[in-house]
Design an enzyme around this catalytic site. Structure first.
Site, PDB file in Angstrom:
ATOM      1  CG  HIS A  73      -1.773  -1.208   1.360  1.00 22.58           C
ATOM      2  ND1 HIS A  73      -3.053  -1.261   0.855  1.00 22.58           N
ATOM      3  CD2 HIS A  73      -1.534  -2.425   1.914  1.00 22.58           C
ATOM      4  CE1 HIS A  73      -3.573  -2.454   1.099  1.00 22.58           C
ATOM      5  NE2 HIS A  73      -2.659  -3.179   1.743  1.00 22.58           N
ATOM      6  CG  ASP A 315      -1.149  -6.242   4.111  1.00 28.59           C
ATOM      7  OD1 ASP A 315      -1.437  -5.269   3.382  1.00 28.59           O
ATOM      8  OD2 ASP A 315      -1.930  -6.704   4.955  1.00 28.59           O
TER       9      ASP A 315
END
Length: 434
Positions: A73, A315
């Site tokens: 992200h 992640d």
């Protein structure tokens, strides 16, 4: 502001000599040299040294493919105060990554051909390869499928509403059918929101002791089971992200015996920590899915060794200090993970669990590339050089000075890690990692 790596333009000719080469495609490990000319692989083996060639002594080091992370992200557009593509690329390089896939839960989300084109264009001048993953549904609301074909044509490499599970089974079925038509995997954040309810950590003894609302393991495994069955029904590829429970592993193991369309990833933090680490109320350990029990952790490690888990993905989820210093209930889910990744998984899987380093390298390089349909034979002659040089046995303390993300939300600070990235070669640049 984060520190900046010293990224230099590669000399015309570079010789990486004296190292141990691990080729994860050919599954070979041998002593040798890597010769890079004009940013491309020119020769691998024994190369004659010349004074005119820039030489890098790799004695005691491993020379291998650049790592690939298919789940990060970078927060752009919308929350560039946490991370942007440029700072994220520096964090990736520090972790040995030359290629990443960015998730679509930005503000606004990556749910249109134009938003995919924005990421592609913005990433072109950066020192790593950045691939956008498009949203499955418009505005990630779970109701209307996005223009998958048009987004794929602009460069979307997969589709996911990551962070927001696709709860409606019919919508998920349509998404998988469309994904099969355009030839890319579907990635669903595997969580049943009704079962999860307001859970903030794993439901069990630790959540009871801390007085925090628990999220039971079946909130994940029931959704994993549903999605695997839909993959069988539609004949479409599905990738299961951030697997955290033994029950999910059971479903994936069963389906993989008969279905080759299923792949799965695990994060470094789910391999490294168990839920007793949350007894400190450290909000940096608040992640989704939550850190589970020691039994779950051991099952994840075994699944990696058994190839039920195909790849490692961080992640990487940056948040500001102000957000993470909130009460546990109100702090956001997520931690950064790029810079600490190799040291953490090398310690857990290779040093502690006895897995071969070559197998770990496969799960950081060739496997994630093949899941996303990227070129994986990076040591073929003429290939653009994506090379990571690492010291597999260096013990080091992970400090704030090792972080190049804009955010510092990590529970790995002050932890002793095993194995460190030394240099990275990517997109015609060379970077020495401090």
């Amino acid at each position: 502001m984060p520190g900046k790596l010293q990224i230099k333009k590669q000399p015309k000719e570079i010789l990486l000599y004296g190292g141990t080469i691990i080729d994860p495609v050919r599954r070979k490990k041998y002593k040798g040299d890597v010769f890079i000319k004009n940013g491309k692989i020119a020769k691998i083996g024994n190369v004659k040294k010349k004074s005119s060639i820039h030489q890098v002594n790799c004695n005691g080091m491993v020379v291998t493919h650049g790592f690939c992370d298919i789940h990060v992200h970078f927060r752009e557009p919308g929350r560039e105060d946490k991370e942007n593509l440029a700072s994220g690329s520096h964090a990736a390089l520090a972790g040995g990554f030359t290629r990443v896939c960015v998730m679509p839960n930005t503000n606004p989300p990556l749910d249109s051909p134009e938003s995919i084109r924005f990421i592609i264009k913005k990433g072109e001048p950066l020192p790593i390869h950045i691939h956008p993953i498009g949203a499955i549904t418009k505005e990630q609301k779970g109701k209307e499928i996005c223009e998958m074909a048009a987004m794929k044509n602009e460069g979307a490499t997969a589709f996911s509403d990551d962070g927001l599970p696709v709860q409606n089974g019919e919508i998920m079925r349509f998404a998988m059918e469309y994904g099969g038509m355009v030839g890319v995997p579907i990635i669903n954040h595997a969580e049943d929101c009704q079962i999860r309810n307001d859970g903030v950590i794993n439901e069990g003894e630790v959540s009871t002791r801390l007085g925090l609302t628990g999220n039971p393991d079946i909130s994940e495994s029931t959704m994993v089971g549903r999605d695997l069955e839909l993959s069988q029904l539609t004949g479409s590829s599905i990738h299961i992200p951030h697997v955290s429970t033994a029950k999910s592993i059971h479903h994936i193991r069963r389906i993989k015996k008969s279905l080759q369309l299923v792949t799965a990833e695990v994060t470094p933090h789910h391999l490294f920590f168990n839920d007793t680490a949350l007894m400190s109320y450290d909000t940096n350990l608040k992640v989704a899915p939550p850190i589970r029990t020691e039994n779950d952790r051991k099952e994840l490690i075994q699944a990696v060794k058994d190839d039920i888990i195909d790849c490692i993905a961080t992640d990487h989820a940056p948040h500001t200090i102000e957000e993470k210093e909130n009460t546990f209930d109100l702090a956001p889910f997520g931690m950064i993970g790029l810079e600490s990744c190799f040291g953490a998984v090398n310690q857990v899987l290779v040093k502690n669990a006895g897995m071969k380093l070559e197998k770990l390298i496969q799960k950081l390089t060739v496997n994630p590339r093949e899941i996303m349909g990227f070129e994986s034979d990076l040591f073929s002659l003429g290939a653009q050089a994506e090379v990571t040089v690492l010291d597999p046995e260096k013990e080091w303390n992970f400090l704030e000075s090792n972080i190049f993300s804009r955010s510092k939300n990590t529970p790995f600070l002050e932890k002793t890690l095993y194995g460190k990235i030394h240099m990275v070669f990517s997109k015609g640049n060379m970077t020495k990692i401090p």
